[in-house]
Design a protein around this motif. Sequence first.
Motif, short mmCIF file in Angstrom:
data_model
loop_
_atom_site.label_atom_id
_atom_site.label_comp_id
_atom_site.label_asym_id
_atom_site.label_seq_id
_atom_site.Cartn_x
_atom_site.Cartn_y
_atom_site.Cartn_z
N ALA A 125 0.83 -1.20 0.00
CA ALA A 125 0.00 0.00 0.00
C ALA A 125 0.86 1.25 0.00
O ALA A 125 0.56 2.23 -0.71
CB ALA A 125 -0.93 -0.01 1.22
N ARG A 126 1.94 1.23 0.75
CA ARG A 126 2.84 2.39 0.83
C ARG A 126 3.45 2.70 -0.54
O ARG A 126 3.52 3.84 -0.97
CB ARG A 126 3.93 2.10 1.85
N GLY A 127 3.90 1.65 -1.24
CA GLY A 127 4.49 1.86 -2.55
C GLY A 127 3.50 2.42 -3.54
O GLY A 127 3.80 3.36 -4.29
N VAL A 128 2.29 1.86 -3.56
CA VAL A 128 1.26 2.31 -4.51
C VAL A 128 0.84 3.74 -4.21
O VAL A 128 0.75 4.59 -5.11
CB VAL A 128 0.05 1.37 -4.48
N VAL A 129 0.58 4.06 -2.94
CA VAL A 129 0.09 5.39 -2.57
C VAL A 129 1.12 6.47 -2.90
O VAL A 129 0.77 7.54 -3.43
CB VAL A 129 -0.27 5.42 -1.07
N PHE A 130 2.38 6.21 -2.63
CA PHE A 130 3.40 7.23 -2.84
C PHE A 130 3.77 7.40 -4.31
O PHE A 130 4.11 8.51 -4.74
CB PHE A 130 4.65 6.91 -2.03
N PHE A 131 3.70 6.33 -5.12
CA PHE A 131 4.25 6.42 -6.48
C PHE A 131 3.19 6.34 -7.58
O PHE A 131 3.55 6.50 -8.75
CB PHE A 131 5.32 5.35 -6.67
N LEU A 132 1.93 6.11 -7.25
CA LEU A 132 0.89 6.21 -8.26
C LEU A 132 0.77 7.62 -8.85
O LEU A 132 0.52 7.78 -10.06
CB LEU A 132 -0.45 5.75 -7.68
N PRO A 133 0.94 8.70 -8.05
CA PRO A 133 0.85 10.04 -8.64
C PRO A 133 1.91 10.35 -9.70
O PRO A 133 1.71 11.27 -10.51
CB PRO A 133 1.02 10.97 -7.43
#
Length: 309
Positions: free
Chosen positions: A152-160
């Motif tokens: 979740a941390r990876g997706v939330v930070f790098f999806l933008p």
Amino acid sequence: MPSHNSSDLSPPSFILASIPGQEVAHFWMAILLCSMYILAVTANCAVLFIVKTEPSLHTPMYFFLCMLAAIDLALSTSTVPRVLSFYWFNTREISFAACLVQMFLIHTLSAIESTVLLAMAVDRYMAICHPLRYTATLTNAATAKIGLVAMARGVVFFLPLPLLLLPLPFCGSRMLSHSFCLHQDVMNLACANTTPSVVYGLTAILLVMGLDAILICLSYILILKSVLRLASWKERLKVFSTCVAHICVVLAFYVPLIGLSVVHRFGKDLAPLVHIIMGNVYILVPAVLNPIIYGVRTKQIQRRILNLI
């Protein structure tokens, strides 16, 4: 102001980097990359199989190792096959959508790997500094939750990152610096204000990889203080030797990451070969080294590999 047609504003493709004047060497570079990729896939699949089939390895330390192996498989598979098709079949173009997806996977999986490395450092800290609380704290359920938080941390930070690039116009060169897509590389080709992408990209890197690196160092400072309290040097070396594999894996991840960042920031005048090599090292070297390091340092894995052979 110059006018741009719709094809300029919505680029259909980018051009992957090649070695100028060394097209003949592409075949042999592809052989090297393919060999490393096969080794990485075989070794990481072996780690997953051994941990799954060996009940004595069903502990948080080895579950984190399985997470690391799965991330390395995903990261290398998301890039290397496309790189090999470029080197062998000269398919240098990659569509804008495929480039953004590949970029998202590379940065997200790197962030997840960084978080797992931090979790492994905490695992070593608890095992050495608080052994009586280790079993009660790092249960299998807690390990699974840590894995979900890492994802979740990876997706939330790098999806933008790809979302910030999506509306930008690309009206100049479409030549990338690597054989795959990275955020900073694609961002530099935009002919618009990229300040939001620059600021957010730097912030995400510092809050994930930068913070993880600091916390890993802090964990080992506390571990070192605890080890130095032991009576004899023999006991100190024995306890600290359980951390050697993890330290090597951390270095195998962060050294190529820092090297690639330095090349992007200060290496604009370097030869294209340097950018290509650093990019391939960042993608493949950790995936190859991680299972080898743990295979050499872990007797249970060594025995299972010999039994399989």
